[in-house]
Design an enzyme around this catalytic site. Structure first.
Site, PDB file in Angstrom:
ATOM      1  CG  PHE A  62      -1.869  -1.042   1.427  1.00  0.00           C
ATOM      2  CD1 PHE A  62      -3.234  -0.753   1.429  1.00  0.00           C
ATOM      3  CD2 PHE A  62      -1.480  -2.363   1.616  1.00  0.00           C
ATOM      4  CE1 PHE A  62      -4.169  -1.755   1.609  1.00  0.00           C
ATOM      5  CE2 PHE A  62      -2.409  -3.372   1.797  1.00  0.00           C
ATOM      6  CZ  PHE A  62      -3.758  -3.070   1.791  1.00  0.00           C
ATOM      7  CD  GLU A  63       4.511   3.089  -1.584  1.00  0.00           C
ATOM      8  OE1 GLU A  63       4.495   4.176  -0.951  1.00  0.00           O
ATOM      9  OE2 GLU A  63       5.501   2.327  -1.628  1.00  0.00           O
TER      10      GLU A  63
END
Length: 369
Positions: free
Chosen positions: A240-241
């Site tokens: 996840f970014e």
């Protein structure tokens, strides 16, 4: 359920906000929820700060998630606190997640880096490049937890800079995902396919809220990266970014979107619905690009004669910890034509209104002149 229909304001953990989030900030929250959440100290950082593991849920599907592996990437930590609040509130439709899943959460893996607001740990090592050597105590702690619990799913939670856009568009990569590769050929193994399907579920949900602002992170294989290493061990792993939402430098809007994504993916896991989604949807997510400046100044010679040979100026903020606050200091990152680039804030000095407004921004104007 539709996670976006939730009353997020009643779920959001109000004690923790902004960009600077340390173990000191979350301890009051941890103390408050410990009656409902199993908590243990699983080790200490280089400088002796505690690293905690939270366990919630009684199901058979084990989901291991960790945040702030890079100490200055705090948005997902805030989203995790919101997730715990959601799971602890009665009357919300979270029972299926708790019944089907056991969540194992390391809210801050790199507390020294969080304290210093740096990517690296106190030994100046990038923990996300230490998966093979396991040279750092924080890296060993994560690996020991992984081996102890044998997770069915791994969530590797990060943040990314404001420079990322989606594809070739003038849209920020507000949330980006990656199903890490497990070999040089980036083969679609069984575990990686599951990662792709789960990401597809989140992307479709978020597309309803931030159309065009979801990116796909570069999937070059690097066995030193933790996500790649866990994918090599056949554990479906999702990166996840947390990125930039327009005007949201404190990342509070992005925090909410990450919370929605986490609830969505856990519901899909709980209901065993990942096969409802296709890897084609995953590959349909445009790749990230690096075309944004925080401030883009076009036709710069009209601003001041010193820029006579400079068509455009691209400025990016340097995030600096001052006291207990993050300050954003402008730095000239690039000059030139910059016709393919975008600005989160753009001034065109050929336009009177833009030029006048730029001159009113005294701190910025004085920095330039």
């Amino acid at each position: 359920m539709d996670v976006t229909a939730l009353d997020y304001a009643s779920i959001k953990e109000g004690s923790v906000h902004g960009r600077y989030v340390t173990t000191e900030h979350i301890i009051p929250f941890l103390d408050r929820v410990s009656a409902d959440v199993r908590m243990e100290e699983i080790g200490r950082s280089v400088e002796g700060r505690p690293i905690h593991l939270l366990e919630i849920g009684t199901g058979k599907k084990k989901v291991l998630m960790w945040s702030q592996m890079h100490g200055n990437e705090s948005t997902t930590t805030k989203a995790l606190l919101d997730l715990i609040n959601y799971l602890n509130q009665t009357g919300l439709d979270s029972a299926s997640i708790l019944a089907e899943c056991q969540l194992l959460i390391i809210p801050i893996l790199n507390p020294d880096g969080a304290h210093r607001y740096t990517r690296l740990n106190a030994n100046e090592v990038d923990l996300n490049r230490d998966a093979i050597d396991l040279s750092q105590p924080e890296s060993r702690i994560l690996r020991e937890v992984y081996e102890r619990v044998s997770p069915d799913f791994c969530f590797n939670l990060h943040g990314q800079r404001t420079l990322f856009n989606v594809g070739r568009t003038e849209l920020p990569a507000t949330v980006s995902f990656l199903a890490p590769a497990s070999d040089q050929d980036r083969s679609i193994t069984e575990s990686r396919e599951i990662s792709m399907q789960l990401i597809a579920a989140m992307a479709l949900k978020l597309e309803e809220l931030i159309p065009g602002q979801i990116g796909r992170y570069d999937d070059s294989f690097n066995p030193n990266c933790v996500g790649d290493s866990f994918q090599m061990l056949s554990s479906p792993t999702l990166l996840f970014e947390a990125g930039h939402y327009p005007g949201d430098y404190m990342r509070e809007e992005t925090r909410k979107l990450l919370f929605y994504a986490l609830v969505e993916v856990l519901e899909v896991i709980a209901a065993n619905r990942h096969k409802d989604y296709s890897e084609d949807t995953y590959f349909g997510i445009p790749e990230n690009n690096k075309l944004f400046f925080d401030i883009l100044i076009r036709n710069a010679p009209l601003l001041h004669p010193k820029f006579a040979d400079t068509n455009s100026i691209g400025i990016r903020y340097e995030e600096v910890l001052e006291g207990r606050q993050i300050q954003f200091h402008p730095q000239i990152a690039e000059t030139g034509i910059l016709s393919q680039h975008f600005g989160h804030q753009t001034y065109d000095c050929s336009k009177t209104l833009d030029l006048d407004q730029l001159k009113k921004e005294l701190d910025l104007y004085n920095f330039l002149i």
